[in-house]
Design a protein around this motif. Sequence first.
Motif, PDB file in Angstrom:
ATOM      1  N   ARG A  37       0.807  -1.218   0.000  1.00  0.00           N
ATOM      2  CA  ARG A  37       0.000   0.000   0.000  1.00  0.00           C
ATOM      3  C   ARG A  37       0.836   1.263   0.000  1.00  0.00           C
ATOM      4  NH1 ARG A  37      -5.047  -0.706   4.018  1.00  0.00           N
ATOM      5  NH2 ARG A  37      -5.456   1.459   3.507  1.00  0.00           N
ATOM      6  N   VAL A  38       2.067   1.186   0.488  1.00  0.00           N
ATOM      7  CA  VAL A  38       2.922   2.372   0.417  1.00  0.00           C
ATOM      8  C   VAL A  38       3.924   2.243  -0.732  1.00  0.00           C
ATOM      9  CG1 VAL A  38       2.666   2.914   2.854  1.00  0.00           C
ATOM     10  CG2 VAL A  38       4.552   1.449   2.111  1.00  0.00           C
ATOM     11  N   GLY A  39       3.686   1.249  -1.607  1.00  0.00           N
ATOM     12  CA  GLY A  39       4.517   1.107  -2.795  1.00  0.00           C
ATOM     13  C   GLY A  39       5.904   0.555  -2.539  1.00  0.00           C
ATOM     14  N   LEU A  40       6.074  -0.269  -1.485  1.00  0.00           N
ATOM     15  CA  LEU A  40       7.399  -0.823  -1.187  1.00  0.00           C
ATOM     16  C   LEU A  40       7.345  -2.343  -1.057  1.00  0.00           C
ATOM     17  CD1 LEU A  40       8.682   1.792   1.400  1.00  0.00           C
ATOM     18  CD2 LEU A  40       9.755   1.268  -0.778  1.00  0.00           C
ATOM     19  N   GLY A  41       6.457  -2.954  -1.839  1.00  0.00           N
ATOM     20  CA  GLY A  41       6.273  -4.395  -1.696  1.00  0.00           C
ATOM     21  C   GLY A  41       7.378  -5.241  -2.290  1.00  0.00           C
ATOM     22  N   HIS A  42       8.332  -4.618  -3.008  1.00  0.00           N
ATOM     23  CA  HIS A  42       9.260  -5.427  -3.796  1.00  0.00           C
ATOM     24  C   HIS A  42      10.366  -6.080  -2.982  1.00  0.00           C
ATOM     25  CE1 HIS A  42       7.271  -4.237  -7.347  1.00  0.00           C
ATOM     26  NE2 HIS A  42       7.520  -2.950  -7.157  1.00  0.00           N
ATOM     27  N   TYR A  43      10.999  -5.341  -2.091  1.00  0.00           N
ATOM     28  CA  TYR A  43      12.176  -5.883  -1.407  1.00  0.00           C
ATOM     29  C   TYR A  43      11.970  -5.850   0.109  1.00  0.00           C
ATOM     30  CZ  TYR A  43      13.735  -4.448  -5.994  1.00  0.00           C
ATOM     31  OH  TYR A  43      13.832  -4.244  -7.331  1.00  0.00           O
TER      32      TYR A  43
END
Lengths: 248, 367
Positions: free
Chosen positions: A113-119
């Motif tokens: 939801r805060v756009g940091l799901g990748h790493y």
Amino acid sequence: MRGGRTLLSQATLAAPAGVFTAIIGPNGAGKSTLLKCLSGELHADQGSVMLDGKPLSSYRSEEIAARRAVLPQTSTLSFPFTLREVVALGIRSGASSQPIYDVGRRVSEALERVGLGHYPDQLYALLSGGEKQRVQLARVLCQVWEPVKDGIPSALFLDEPTSSLDLKHQIGVLELARDYASAGGCVVAVLHDIDLASVYADHVVVLKQGRVHASGAPEVVVTRKMLSQVYGLSDEMIELKWGMKQLA
Amino acid sequence: MASVAESFENSSEFGQGATRSPRDFWKSICLPSLAVVFAVVMILSVAIGPTSVSFGALGRWLVSFVGGEALSLRDQVVLFDIRMPRTVLGALIGASLGVAGAMMQGLFRNPLADPGLIGVASGSSLAAVSVIVLASHLPVALAVHAGTYLLPLAAFFGGLVTTLVLYKVSTRGGETSIATMLLAGIALGALTGAVTGLLIFKSDDAQLRDFTFWSMGSLGAATWQRVLSILPFVLALLFSIPFLSKGLNALLLGEAEAFHMGFNTQKLKRILIIVVAAATGAAVSAAGAIGFVGIVVPHLLRLLIGPDHRLLLPCCALLGAALLVAADMVSRSIVAPAELPIGIIMAVIGAPVFLSILLGRRSLISL
């Protein structure tokens, strides 16, 4: 009163559930101080903070934490936590009395939801300032995940949540805050950007030297007169910043 | 480049349950493997020494409790009255130092805080040395007990006062200044060192030997009585772990943050200071100032399993105990039959680790 200086006086504010309240004002107007009083971090020498009609001081800190989370302006962390671990701290805070069975999924969802799901296994300390701020937001969200829980609204207090974000993420964070409020939660945010505050907030409170100068819907409160009175902006400066845009 | 990007894509597609970072791996095996290491070190420490008692004899002695053949009197004395109390004492002290170090680092929100480095241990030493000097002026009946019970208590209060002073000096509004903390630690260390020096100057030969022991650290004076005298302090520390872990985790984010998350930070900090001072005092009173355990152990473990105190603190107890018992084995065998003070061995291991923390993680630590 802090160091002999009166920081807030006659600052009355109501933050109802379902409403996104923005606190704006020039530097040193007492915005953060007001938020600290609302969260219970500071105790006002006079006056009081009420939650559901009862003074805040009559609640235990776990009770408050179960329904109110605070995003700090800056946060330093000198220990090697990963993103996932920082966000999970929100879930496992003193707030959560009942166990949450899928901590991993909740954490990933918050990071998405805060756009940091990748790493999620990246070290927090290696992130940029804006990314850190978004991780903290994800942690805070986890603490009060449901805007309304068992019929009781939760509250998000955000102290300049957009201060180190780029434009896209500023909008993302404010949309998130607005959605939280329209789902029935209470959001109070200290904001610097008057434009963004007018677009996203339902209610704007203008502070000047520790007093509430104006309070109401953005289109009523954000006026040329207010800008010159509160921020001391000249007509040219207002013209320069807002150009041809219509301002009442 | 494309393949790197692809592999990232793939790893995120597996979802949270499937991807396992190295940290997850260490987290899952660290507690059992440290328990094994600890057990092995304990057995070795009892078995190895200048007087050879074979493993067979050790086994027979264990069996003798359930009706096997008894050991020779010499072996019994060596095992039961010399090596076992020494090993147990080392384990208790190592566990306290490791856990106290990690807790203090959480309290100060700073991976460089260590009771030995920032003057808490010297505060304890001063109190302990004062007791030794005072004891010679006490009635004999009291003086006998002074060594056993008064010493750990005095060391506890010495550590408590130093920790409180240090905390007050270096913390403003919940933020601890690392530079102020370390410098205040130097000042406090110098001050307590001066007073300790003064007491040494006024002391007789027997007391002088005691002081040397205190300043270098040694497990040589281990007895069961000494083990018992510090046991309550160490147990208090170990039992506090489950109650303090979550609060410590929150405290790492900041004091205001911990409060917002529903923790009573004032109470938490007070308990932490008392528990850390008690553990440091206990360790100092029983074995003198042994530095660096409190910094090496938590640091190594954080590299592997991260700073989550719910796992970190139990691991610190096990690794601290194993490390100190192992260091003690080195200290009594490397120049046998003489002994090298264990403080020297820990400093040789610890100082480079401390420097490497400074070098390798300069970006993470703001002075």
